[in-house]
Motif scaffolding. Structure first.
Motif, short mmCIF file in Angstrom:
data_model
loop_
_atom_site.label_atom_id
_atom_site.label_comp_id
_atom_site.label_asym_id
_atom_site.label_seq_id
_atom_site.Cartn_x
_atom_site.Cartn_y
_atom_site.Cartn_z
N ALA A 533 0.81 -1.21 0.00
CA ALA A 533 0.00 0.00 0.00
C ALA A 533 0.84 1.26 0.00
N ARG A 534 2.02 1.20 0.60
CA ARG A 534 2.82 2.40 0.78
C ARG A 534 3.83 2.62 -0.34
N ASP A 535 4.03 1.62 -1.18
CA ASP A 535 5.02 1.75 -2.24
C ASP A 535 4.51 2.52 -3.45
N PRO A 536 3.29 2.25 -3.96
CA PRO A 536 2.87 2.93 -5.20
C PRO A 536 2.57 4.40 -4.98
N ASP A 537 2.61 5.15 -6.08
CA ASP A 537 2.27 6.57 -6.04
C ASP A 537 0.76 6.78 -6.01
N ALA A 538 0.01 5.81 -6.46
CA ALA A 538 -1.45 5.88 -6.41
C ALA A 538 -1.99 4.50 -6.09
N LEU A 539 -2.93 4.43 -5.17
CA LEU A 539 -3.57 3.17 -4.82
C LEU A 539 -5.07 3.35 -4.97
N LEU A 540 -5.69 2.56 -5.83
CA LEU A 540 -7.14 2.57 -6.01
C LEU A 540 -7.69 1.28 -5.44
N ASP A 541 -8.75 1.42 -4.62
CA ASP A 541 -9.27 0.26 -3.91
C ASP A 541 -10.76 0.11 -4.19
N LEU A 542 -11.18 -1.11 -4.55
CA LEU A 542 -12.57 -1.43 -4.84
C LEU A 542 -13.19 -2.19 -3.68
N ALA A 622 -22.31 -3.73 -7.58
CA ALA A 622 -22.01 -2.30 -7.41
C ALA A 622 -20.76 -2.17 -6.55
N TRP A 623 -19.95 -1.14 -6.87
CA TRP A 623 -18.65 -1.01 -6.21
C TRP A 623 -18.36 0.46 -5.91
N ARG A 624 -17.58 0.64 -4.87
CA ARG A 624 -17.10 1.98 -4.54
C ARG A 624 -15.58 2.00 -4.71
N LEU A 625 -15.11 2.96 -5.48
CA LEU A 625 -13.68 3.10 -5.77
C LEU A 625 -13.13 4.25 -4.94
N ASP A 626 -12.24 3.91 -4.03
CA ASP A 626 -11.59 4.90 -3.17
C ASP A 626 -10.12 4.95 -3.53
N GLY A 627 -9.41 5.99 -3.11
CA GLY A 627 -8.01 6.10 -3.50
C GLY A 627 -7.14 6.79 -2.49
N THR A 628 -5.86 6.46 -2.53
CA THR A 628 -4.82 7.14 -1.77
C THR A 628 -3.76 7.58 -2.78
N LEU A 629 -3.58 8.90 -2.91
CA LEU A 629 -2.71 9.44 -3.95
C LEU A 629 -1.54 10.19 -3.33
N ARG A 630 -0.39 10.08 -3.98
CA ARG A 630 0.81 10.77 -3.50
C ARG A 630 1.01 12.11 -4.20
N GLU A 631 0.60 12.21 -5.46
CA GLU A 631 0.90 13.39 -6.27
C GLU A 631 -0.29 14.33 -6.44
N PHE A 632 -1.50 13.86 -6.13
CA PHE A 632 -2.69 14.65 -6.38
C PHE A 632 -3.58 14.66 -5.13
N PRO A 633 -4.48 15.66 -5.04
CA PRO A 633 -5.42 15.67 -3.91
C PRO A 633 -6.33 14.45 -3.94
N LYS A 634 -6.81 14.07 -2.78
CA LYS A 634 -7.71 12.91 -2.69
C LYS A 634 -9.01 13.22 -3.41
#
Length: 746
Positions: A533-542, A622-634
């Motif tokens: 989770a902490r390595d990528p620059d963007a993490l998208l989670d379903l 149905a799915w909810r896509l959440d994210g943790t981003l390093r370079e952009f606002p949430k």
């Protein structure tokens, strides 16, 4: 290396003419003449060797350099400069742990003869020869080790004093005992020596039978000696190299004798380690005497006089503690890490940021992880992304940069993968205009761990100019234990290599860990170590959304309406153009329009498809896509329908108020599961309870009187529960604590 790019007059600063043989000195002159330089440069440089320089000799010799078929070139000067600390500007190459058979590169330079600081070696004010010699022996030997030493000499034909074979039949313990009782007369222990010659001692233990290499019992130490530089500069280089020096002895002449720990298990390994040690010393400007590479070599004995100068112990146990530590240290010198950078210098000249690959989510050259549970359609989402990048279209509402993409398929057979791409293209309703921008690497059944796969991927993709490499899924190529942080850090570093060397983004997917995900943050749901989770620059989670029955009915209504619109578009476009929006949003009204306006045969065929449409609609998730981003606002979480085979944004807002499992508290998940029970289930349970109550009454009714306590004991439930259940049915009555059959007609 191109010698023409080197300024030879600068390289001469690294070469001391006094350290060269006559042939090497002539070679420098020939190389300078071949490179087009004037004799005056050679003459000025040669004057640094005052002992051998003779005015006019360079010019006289220069005239004899007439050239030949194989001339001495500038490479000779470059080679000599490299041996004495010169470091050219090489392009960065991938570093690796040095093998014994590898050539020592110029990157293995810790210091140089010009950069090293001089460290003075003051002669000891109070000198106790016996004490110094005892300290030397205690540092290098065990008590039962046999020690070789020489105090007797002979003269060779040049009049130089040479050591004899000496003695080797006394142990370190015996010598230390004798030294403790000799006062300052070490001659009483080792024998008298000639002050014109000094004395010697061997630094590795022997077998007591001789002083040759075959008599060495353990290969603990090697001798490093150089007499080219001033003593103070030698001392500075030895310290800066962090050599694991057990004893450092001043020879009473032009050199220091460093007894270096090598701890080799056998003679063959000893020679390899000594060669490596000497090569590294040469690269750092300390040109060593290679005649000292034998393990039985003699070194200068501390505590004796030589030509009026003391041979004394300068230091013990300096530098790193062992050969292994020093080897790790010297390997780390070639870490290929960038230099420190001043923020003040960058402030007015900021580098440009990498352009976005996925707008407001991921930059080109960065890494992204998509995580989700099984059956979330992660592979389809990645195929959708591949197509969006190739066509320069939107992916889940985000605009993608247009470019070439590589999809690394690790899970599907080739046919299934290719069919999926075509199915997704058609479902996205996109013209396949840029199929040439999508490459697929099918590796099912032939894949390898990522640390072996990455170099092969890089080699094949080097000239393809991909802007994205998509790897699906990563569990097929994981190297090591996915729960180990250090092993997963090594694994994730392989993605960095791909990003860096190909200049592209790397996108990969991984599954959620087992068990409920409730209460976990999006970045903590991926299986394995938190490194994922902490390595990528963007993490998208379903995460899946729990659909109510009303929403499922609404989705079924929408599916039927969409199918009706498609039928009207094909067979009655004019009717479709005149139809009211409300009529097209109700499946009853939409079907009525189809019935009234489609050809009968077409309508009948369409009706036969309705059940399939309903079944497919009820299978949608149905799915909810959440994210943790390093370079952009949430970003605000996105709500998606997975309408096989593509994900579609919920534009109606019907999914907005639904909770995913991860957003629920435990009691809510329990209530939700209970809420799924249908009315039929509750009715069946009510019938079962009524039958159990009547059976219990008849079993307890032995004399016509059944108490509440009897029933409670028989059923294993409380009195209050018995009373409640009796009151919920008509066959039994409760009076004053007794249960009876109800009278018919009442």
């Amino acid at each position: 290396m191109d010698d023409r790019n080197n300024n030879l007059d600068e390289l001469l600063d690294y070469i001391d003419p006094a350290s060269l043989t006559y042939q090497e000195w002539c070679g420098v002159g020939m190389a300078l003449k071949d490179a087009g330089y004037d004799c005056s440069l050679w003459d000025v440089w040669s004057q640094r060797d005052a002992a051998r320089y003779h005015k006019g000799e360079c010019e006289k010799k220069w005239r004899t350099f007439a050239g030949c078929e194989h001339p001495v070139t500038a490479g000779t000067i470059v080679h000599l400069a490299l041996e004495n600390g010169y470091r050219p500007q090489y392009s960065k190459k991938e570093s690796h742990a040095l093998n014994w058979d590898d050539t020592i590169g110029e990157d293995y330079v810790v210091t140089s003869r010009k950069e090293a600081q001089d460290i003075p070696i003051p002669e000891p004010e109070t000198w106790n020869p016996a004490q110094e010699l005892s300290q030397y022996i205690e540092t290098l030997f065990e008590a039962d080790d046999f020690v070789g030493y020489v105090t007797e000499t002979w003269k060779n034909k040049d009049g130089k004093y040479m050591p004899t074979s000496g003695c080797c039949d006394r142990t370190a313990g015996q010598l230390l005992e004798a030294l403790s009782q000799c006062g300052e007369d070490i001659g009483a222990v080792f024998g008298d020596y000639m002050e014109a010659a000094g004395a010697w001692i061997r630094f590795n233990p022997l077998d007591g039978k001789g002083g040759k290499n075959e008599n060495v019992t353990e290969y603990r130490f090697a001798l490093v000696e150089s007499d080219v530089l001033d003593i103070e500069r030698q001392n500075g280089i030895l310290h800066e190299m962090q050599l694991p020096i057990a004893c450092l002895v001043y020879s009473g002449g032009k050199s220091l004798h460093a007894i270096v720990r090598v701890d080799a298990p056998n003679y063959e390994e000893y020679r390899k380690r000594v060669d490596f040690l000497y090569d590294v010393c040469d690269k750092n400007g300390l040109k060593v005497d290679r005649q000292n590479r034998n393990p039985s070599r003699l070194s200068r004995m501390p505590g004796v006089m030589r030509n009026g100068k003391k041979q004394f112990l300068v230091a013990t146990n300096i530098g790193l503690g062992s050969w292994a530590e020093w080897k790790d240290y010297i390997d780390s010198v070639t870490d290929d890490l960038p230099e420190f950078e001043s923020m003040a210098e960058a402030w007015e000249n900021m580098p440009e940021l990498s352009p976005p690959l996925i707008e407001n989510v991921l930059r080109q050259g960065h890494k992204m992880l998509i995580a989700g549970p099984s059956k979330a359609g992660k592979s389809y989402a990645l195929i959708e992304m591949s197509i969006a990048i190739a066509e320069g279209r939107q992916w889940l509402g985000w605009q993608c940069a247009k470019g070439r993409v590589l999809y690394v398929n690790l899970e599907l057979d080739r046919a299934s993968c290719l069919h999926r791409f075509r199915d997704v293209y058609q479902a996205m309703e996109l013209p396949a205009a840029n199929l040439q921008s999508i490459d697929i690497w099918n590796l099912r059944g032939v894949t390898e761990p990522m640390d072996r796969l990455a170099p092969k991927l890089i080699r094949r993709a080097k000239k393809k100019q991909y802007i994205a490499v998509i790897i699906d899924p990563i569990y097929k190529v994981i190297t090591g234990d996915e729960n180990s942080a250090d092993q997963m850090a090594h694994f994730c570093n392989q993605f960095d290599k791909v990003c860096t060397q190909l200049g592209c983004a790397v996108i990969y997917c991984h599954h959620h860990s087992k068990g409920a995900q409730g209460g976990k943050r999006s970045m903590d749901r991926a299986s394995g170590s938190g490194v994922f989770a902490r390595d990528p620059d963007a993490l998208l989670d379903l995460t899946e959304l729990e659909l109510s029955e009303d929403i499922r009915k609404q989705e079924t209504n929408t599916a039927i309406c969409d199918a009706c619109v498609e039928q009207l578009r094909r067979h009655a476009p004019a009717v479709l153009a005149d139809a009211s929006p409300d009529a097209l949003l109700s499946h009853v009204e939409a079907l009525k329009l189809c019935q009234d306006n489609l050809p009968p045969a077409v309508y009948e065929a369409f009706l036969s498809e309705i059940e399939t449409i309903k079944r497919t609609a009820r299978q949608r998730t149905a799915w909810r896509l959440d994210g943790t981003l390093r370079e952009f606002p949430k970003f605000e979480p996105k709500n998606l329908w997975f309408r096989y085979p593509v994900h579609v944004e919920d534009t109606t807002g019907v999914l907005k108020d639904l909770q995913s499992e991860s957003e629920m508290h435990p009691y809510q998940r329990g209530n939700q599961k209970r809420g799924k029970k249908t009315k039929e289930t509750y009715a069946a349970q009510k019938v079962d309870k009524k039958a159990a109550l009547l059976n219990a009454f008849h079993a307890c009714n032995l004399d016509g009187a059944v108490t509440v306590d009897d029933m409670a004991e028989y059923l294993g439930i409380s009195r209050r529960t018995v009373e409640r259940r009796v009151g919920e049915q008509e066959e039994l009555t409760l009076e004053n604590g007794s249960i009876k059959l109800a009278e018919k007609g009442k």
